[in-house]
Each structure stands twice: as C-alpha cells, then as structure tokens.
Scaffold this active site. Structure first.
Site, short mmCIF file in Angstrom:
data_model
loop_
_atom_site.label_atom_id
_atom_site.label_comp_id
_atom_site.label_asym_id
_atom_site.label_seq_id
_atom_site.Cartn_x
_atom_site.Cartn_y
_atom_site.Cartn_z
N GLY B 323 0.88 -1.28 -0.08
CA GLY B 323 -0.01 -0.03 0.03
C GLY B 323 0.84 1.04 -0.08
N SER B 324 0.19 2.20 0.49
CA SER B 324 1.00 3.62 0.36
C SER B 324 2.33 3.92 1.10
CB SER B 324 -0.22 4.77 0.82
OG SER B 324 -1.08 4.79 0.09
N VAL B 325 2.46 2.77 2.04
CA VAL B 325 4.04 2.91 2.74
C VAL B 325 4.92 2.81 1.65
CG1 VAL B 325 5.38 1.99 4.38
CG2 VAL B 325 2.99 2.05 4.81
#
Lengths: 145, 731
Positions: B323-325
C-alpha cells in the site's frame, strides 16, 4: 694284592682251583662325601621358604592392587554420586531462575504496579539535564564517625 | 634277552602310538587356537566388545539464547523421564505402577495400558524436575519396582517469558533439536557435541569396575546473543495485542522495530503466536473449537494447519500488498534519479487515467494542486502514479531491486519467502501505475522495513539480522555479527529530504495519530486492498514510522491483516499504537524530548501537596501551578485533596480540597467519552466533576479509549485519561 706265579697258576688250573688267599687286600674305596640329613633338611626348608615367600609377596602385591582398585572404585562412586547431586541441584537452580524470571516479567510488574495505583511517569515528570563534565559521585562522610 | 628286547620294542611302539595320539590332539588344539586367535581374531574381538562394552551417549548441554542485554530468552536444564520395561512387568505390580500416574503427569488408564503392551521399552509421563524425580524414586524403591521402572536423564528447554518473541526464538523437539526460529537456524551452535561413556559390563548389565572404561566429555553448546531488546519487544507486543483485539483482526498482526543504522532487529512480533513451553497446543480459541469438533484425518490436517499458522513468523514468511507505505520508495527513487524536483507540483482531480484504466484517489473530490510534500501528507495516489510514470519501468524496477525488494533479505531466520512482483519485461503502464502506490504486488514486512531504513539512514541498505554474537559456555566470543551495508541505494541528500516529508506526514498529514510530543517522528500510512481476500473486501492497514527524523535511529512497521471494523485504515488503526510504542521506547533508547512552546504548555502538571495547609495557602499554591482549586467544607485547614499530590493533571485542571472530615467525599459517575471531540470531552469532564488528561492526536480527532470505564463511581476530581485519534480515511 699279590698274585701267584702264573706258572703255578696254570699248572694248578689244569688240575685244581688254586686256593684262595686267606687275606684279601681290598682296593681303596673312594671316599664319597655325603651331607648330613640335618643339612639336607635345612636346604629344603630354605627353598620352601623362598618359594612361599615369593608367593606371599605376589599375593600381597595382588591384594594391595585389589585394595587400591576397590578404593578407587569407591571414590569414583562417590564422585558419580556427587556429580548426580550437582546435576540435580543445577536443574533445580535453572527451574527456580526461570520461575523468578517469569515473576519479574514486564507484564507482571506492570500489572502489580497498576494494582498499587502506580502509573508511568509522564514527560513532565522527567527532567533532562546536560552534564558538561563526566559523571562523578561524592561520598559524604558522617561527622559523627 | 629276547624277552627284554621284545619288552623294549613294545614300549617303543606304545610310546610311539601315545606320542602320535598326543601329537594329533595337540595339532588339533593348536589349529583351533590358531583359528580363534589369528584367523577369527577381529570378529571374535568385535563380538566380545559388543557383548561386554556398553556405549552410553551423554547429552551435551544446549546453549542459551539471550537478548541484547543478556537477559535469558531460552535455556536448558536436566530433567528426568520415566521409562518402563513392560515385558518385565509382573501382573500383581500393575496397580502399584498405576499409582505413579499423578506424579509423572499421566493417567492411570494410560499407564496400565502401557504396562500390558508387549514391548521392552516405553517412555511414560512428562519430563520431571528434580523435586518430583525424588518422589518418584522413593515410590519406586519403596514398592520394589526397580526391576521394571527407571528414570532416564534428559534435558528440557525453558522459555521464561512464555509467548514473548516466540515466533522469533522458535522451539525444540523431543530430541532437543531446534524445529523453528533461532533454535532451528543456529542449531549447530546451540546443540554442542554429545559425549560418550564406553564401559565394560557383565552379563547382568552392571559395570565392571576394574575393566575397560573410556569417557569422552560432552562439549556444551554455544549460546546466541541477539539484537532483540526484551523491553522493546514487550512494549511492541503489548500494543500489537491491543490493536489486534480492539480491531478484530482476522488474519495476522505484525510489528517490527529495526535499528536503521545497523540492520539489527530490536523487536519482531507476529500474531497469532504460541507459548514455546507448550508449542503443540492450539492457542487461538476459535481455531481450537473448530479442530475439536472434527475427527480423523480432517482433525489431524486442521491441527497441523493451525500449528503451522501460529508457529510461522509472519514478518518473514508471509507477503502482503504494502500500500501507500511503498510511496516512500517511489519518491526516493524519483528524487534520486532527478525524474522529479522538490519544487514540482501535482494536480489531483480525484482520479487519473492510465491507458484504458481510470484509477481513483481515496479522496474522490481530489486534492487539487499540491507540492511533493503535500502529496506525501495527503497520500495522493494520482500524484505518485504520475511520479512513477516519470520514473519509467526500467528505473522503477532497478530501484525496486536496489532496495532489496526482489530478493530474499537473507535474515537469519528460517522460512523467509520472497516477493511477488511484475517482471520489468511484462510491466506495462498500468502495472507501473499500480505498483507506484503499492498495489498489485506483494512483499514481506522485513523487506519493506529494510528498504524504508535505507531510505532514511543516508541511503544504505543494511543486512537485517537477529544474532549479534555467538559465545561459548565460558562467555568467550566465538563469532561476531557486524553490521553489513550491502550497498548505497540513494544519496544522503535524498534521504534527508525523505525524512522531512515523513515528518510532515505526522505533524500535519495523515499520520497525526502517531504524533508524540517532544519527538520528531516521521511516518507513512498504508491501506491496501488484499487481492487474496475471500470476501474481496479485505484490507491491510499499515503504518511505517521513523524517529527521530533529524537523526534517524529506529524504524517501526506495523500491519493488521483484515481488521473487521468499519474504517480499516492504516492511519486510524496502526497510527495510535505506533505512536504509543515510540512514546515508550524513544526515552528508553536515550532520545530526550525537545518540546516546542506549544507542547510545553500542554504538558501535564504535577498536583502539589496541600494537605494540612490553610485554605488560603492551598489556593495560592494550586494557583501558582496553573491549576484551579475547589473548596468543599467549612473548616480552615485542608484535610483531604483530590487528586492526590503527585498526580498528573492538565493545565487549568481542578484540585478538590476538603476542609472537614464530616463532609463525605463526593462520588461521581464516569461518563462515556467515546466518539467525542477534544472540546466536547473537556466540557463533559468539567460538568461531571472530573479532571481529564488528553492523550494522542488532538486536532480533528475523536476519543476512542478512556482509562476508567464508563459508569464507574469515582471521587470528584479524579483524573481520567482519554485517548484521541484522527479518523484517517486515507489509503
């Protein structure tokens, strides 16, 4: 020993056996030296003693060897027994240490502290200071001493 | 004469015959002797040795596993195992033997059954410690059962902290060898070398003391000192457990804390886990209920699967969509390659079209024009998709490889699995777009935190490791595991920029829930769609943090796989526990807080001690501290105060002072603060006669936790700590 004239002897032989002399000169008998019975007996006793002595010596050595080995075996048995006790005590020690570790686990400490109404110090309670020099400690002596 | 001659002749002939017979006999004896002593010597010697010599293996003491401060995580001790010789057991002694069952940890029925089996040797019951062993020995000696029961020396592995760091340490099997985790990985060091006692025994099996004996001493195993810090591990597991329980996580929860400058793992936790003292038990209640209801092969398979799930270290063995990490990596690569500049701006209308696909932003209205820093703060998908497009497939995949995301990290734990990514050759614009914001590929948590550490520590990709040293039984160092930098992936300048962006995410962006007063914390939220989810709606909430951002020391990554809550977002679910973890471990690691003026004002104040003082003096002391006093009673001196002295209350909090004993302490009911904003909670607390301590993110946040449960009766003036978090609906 003297012998008769042979001519007489021959003449006598054809007719009759010559008469034996009355005196007989014996040949010298070789003198055989013999030990006395006592001395023989003594020598036999010495030999027997020597044999017995050697036998006793070896038996003694064997008995001593045996005795030493028995002592070593006894000591070894004691060492083994002590080793077993050490093993058992070591095992006990580890078990108790682990129980102690469990009691002092962070979870237990936190729960106990909360039950006593304690709480973690907040940021406001912690003061940070910068030391210009290294840490040192002074021990103040009591004047009364 | 003739008679004499014939007698002599007869004598000779008889002698000759006798001599011949004796010669034949001796020849035969000689031949047999020759055969036994020369021809068959070796074989007979071997047979004699086999018969007379007993070879007993002496088990070596297994080495310990320590944390970085030499606290014991695993150790061994000698224990005893009861063994029975069923073939020797007499019928009349079976009941006596069954009487041992409670002592040795088995049932009388099982013991009786074993005694009746037609076998010569059987181990029964549990491994016994020395105290119980003595009792068993006494019972055996008293009942004259030594002919058929014995106690065999063996060893047992102890894990004093139960579940703590269990998926990392692993456990040992019945033969003492490691089966999982570090116990397996370092088994060669830990096991040591078994010794032997070769001794002569007589026909009854007793030792012959004066005969042959040779002892080969056992060599104790070496011990492993790890980089794990027991306290940090405890803090991580505490908050991970809370997050998993509060959010109804269905699959797994993982959390890793890494030293960004060495690659050393300070803490690694994955749930569900197990107690290595009893590794074969099923610990998840629901799973146990399911397996208990099955029978036969289905039951065996279900148990095996359940055990595998709890034993597996999900930080290294299971992949997930980051995801956005992952935007940390995309941004780092683009800045390093000058594909973008720090001054570039990105327009987000709420979606972006790539080829024939339209990919939406989590903010359907769009973020409008934003800088790179704002793109990070907003976690804007279209912005990072366009950054990925500017980077291009080749450079993107090169950096993906350089950050170690395509290969195993090589961490010293068994069962590490590798990532599943699109190959460069098969990556089109759509695949590049989705990978740019952390979707449509999967990596392990250890790969991601290693890459994030490289992005913030000046650009160096370190080899992650758990073992720090191997030491022998005397404490001498056998082997040292030094920090190993594999390569420099990005420059120090790029790394510094990334730290700044991450700091802004926490201070002003979607990562506010991880904010910790006094510390510069940076982070990135992540909420990914789980492609393998059965329902198709599964999400993985995650948060990656670094601290302090001006000189990074540690990185933290937490993920919750399929939380069953309405808003399964990383910032909402993982931000607060990560913030709490940092709040506890940063001071422990020696990082001192530096408060801004605003933060200093909000710090809690210690309630002064005014007991025994006059009312006027007490009011002055309380006022000087920035607090308010409320007087109850007609007396002149303070007899009681609430809160007690030393309690922490917020600025302008109220101290209730009682001036006579006739006045009973007033009781109030704690209200329910959940879902309230900060100002609403403040007002309610004041109206209820309570003091409120605010924790967590304050702005635009709502209360989700309170230290005293609602409807509890407490004294007026009691301090209630209410935790707030921002509902971050960002992916």
């Amino acid at each position: 020993m003297r012998y008769q004239n042979t001519s007489n002897a021959v003449a006598t032989a054809t007719t009759a056996a010559p008469a034996r002399r009355a005196t007989v000169t014996r040949l010298p008998v070789k003198r055989v030296r013999t030990r006395s019975k006592a001395r023989t007996k003594s020598r036999v006793n010495t030999k027997v003693l020597a044999v017995v002595g050697v036998f006793v010596f070896f038996v003694g050595m064997w008995a001593f060897n045996l005795g030493t080995r028995v002592s070593i075996a006894e000591v070894k048995a004691q060492i083994t027994e002590c080793d077993k006790q050490i093993e058992s005590l070591d095992s006990n020690k580890v078990t108790l240490e682990m129980q102690l570790e469990s009691l002092y686990s962070f979870e237990n400490i936190e729960e106990k502290a909360k039950s006593f109404g304690m709480m973690k110090s907040t940021d406001a309670q912690v003061k940070y200071i910068n030391l210009r020099s290294k840490d040192k400690a002074e021990i103040v002596k009591d004047d009364k001493e | 004469m003739k008679k004499a001659k014939s007698a002599v002749k007869m004598l000779w002939s008889r002698s000759l015959i006798t001599f011949t017979i004796m010669l034949v006999i001796f020849a035969y004896v000689f031949f047999v002797l020759f055969q036994h002593t020369i021809i068959n010597a070796d074989q007979l010697r071997q047979q004699a040795e086999n018969q007379q010599l007993s070879d007993v293996e002496v088990q070596a003491k297994r080495g310990n596993i320590y944390d970085c401060k030499m606290n014991v995580l695993a150790t061994s001790a000698t224990v005893w195992q009861t063994v029975i010789r069923p073939s020797a057991v007499q019928e009349e002694d079976i009941n006596l033997i069954a009487g041992l069952s409670s002592l040795i940890g088995t049932t009388a029925e099982k013991l009786t059954e074993t005694c009746k089996e037609k076998i010569s040797y059987a181990r029964v019951g549990k491994k016994l410690e020395s105290e119980t062993t003595e009792k068993v020995r006494e019972y055996i000696d008293k009942n004259k059962l030594t002919y058929c029961i014995d106690l065999e020396e063996t060893s047992k592995r102890y894990y004093p902290n139960d579940n703590l760091v269990s998926t990392v340490i692993g456990f040992t099997g019945t033969d003492g060898d490691g089966l999982e985790g570090l116990e397996y990985e370092y088994n060669d060091y830990l096991a040591g070398e078994n010794g032997r006692i070769v001794a002569a025994r007589d026909s009854t099996g007793g030792e012959m003391p004066f005969a042959y004996e040779k002892i080969v001493d056992a060599k104790a195993g070496d011990s492993v000192v790890t980089t794990i810090d027991e306290y940090i591990q405890y803090v991580v597991e505490k908050y991970l457990n809370q997050a998993v329980e509060q959010n109804g996580v269905k699959e797994r929860g993982c959390c890793i804390v890494m030293d960004v400058n060495t690659g050393g793992i300070l803490a690694m936790a994955s749930k569900p886990d197990f107690n290595p003292n009893e590794p074969f038990a099923i610990y998840d209640a629901e799973t146990k209920k399911k397996t208990d209801s099955l029978t036969g092969d289905a039951k065996s398979n279900a148990i095996a699967e359940a055990r595998s799930k709890q034993w597996r270290n999900k930080c290294v063995s299971d992949t997930y969509e980051p995801g956005s990490v992952f935007k940390i990596i995309t941004g780092s690569a683009a800045i390093e390659e000058n594909a973008i500049s720090l001054k570039d701006s990105y327009y987000c209308p709420g979606y972006i079209t790539i080829a024939d696909r339209t990919i939406h932003c989590h903010n359907s209205d769009g973020h409008g024009t934003q800088s790179l820093a704002e793109a990070y703060m907003n976690s804007c998908n279209p912005a990072f998709i366009s950054i990925g497009q500017k980077l291009g497939v080749t450079r993107f995949t090169n950096y993906r490889k350089a950050f170690g995301l395509e290969n195993l990290t090589g961490i010293d734990l068994p069962g590490e699995t590798t990532s599943i990514v699109h190959e460069a050759s098969s990556m089109g614009a759509v695949e590049l777009a989705s990978e740019s914001f952390g979707q449509s590929f999967s990596i392990t948590p250890i790969q991601l935190i290693t890459a994030v550490s490289a992005a913030v520590n000046g650009g160096y990709l370190y080899q992650p490791h758990i073992a720090k040293q191997i030491i022998d039984a005397n404490g001498n160092i056998v082997k040292n595991f030094e920090a190993q930098a594999k390569r420099q992936v990005i420059s120090a300048e790029t790394s510094k920029n990334i730290c700044e962006f991450l700091n802004k995410v926490v201070s002003d962006g979607t990562g506010k829930n991880a904010y910790v007063a006094g510390f510069r914390v940076g982070g990135k939220t992540g909420t990914s769609e789980k492609l393998s989810s059965e329902s198709g709606e599964g999400r993985i909430a995650s948060f990656g943090a670094v601290a302090p951002t001006d000189a990074p020391q540690i990185a933290v990554l937490m993920l919750l796989d399929e939380p069953s809550v309405a808003n399964p977002y990383g910032g909402t679910l993982c931000g607060p526990p990560v913030g709490k973890i940092l709040e506890e471990i940063l001071p422990y690691l020696g990082v001192s807080p530096e408060y801004t003026a605003e933060e200093a004002e909000k710090l809690a104040i210690e309630t002064p001690d005014v007991s025994g003082k006059s009312v006027s003096d007490a009011e002055k002391i309380i006022g000087d501290k920035g607090l308010k006093a409320a007087v109850i009673g007609e007396g002149e001196k303070v007899v009681k105060q609430v809160p007690q002295s030393g309690a922490q209350i917020p600025h302008e909090g109220k101290v209730i002072i009682y001036t006579d004993n006739s006045t009973e302490s007033e009781k109030v009911t704690v209200p329910d603060f959940s879902g309230m904003t900060v100002s609403e909670a403040n007002e309610l607390a004041v109206n209820s006669g309570l003091n409120i301590m605010l924790a967590g993110a304050m702005d635009s946040s709502t209360a989700y936790n309170q230290s005293v449960a609602k409807e509890t009766e407490v004294e007026r003036g009691t301090v209630i700590t209410v935790s707030f978090r921002e509902n971050v609906t960002v992916e």
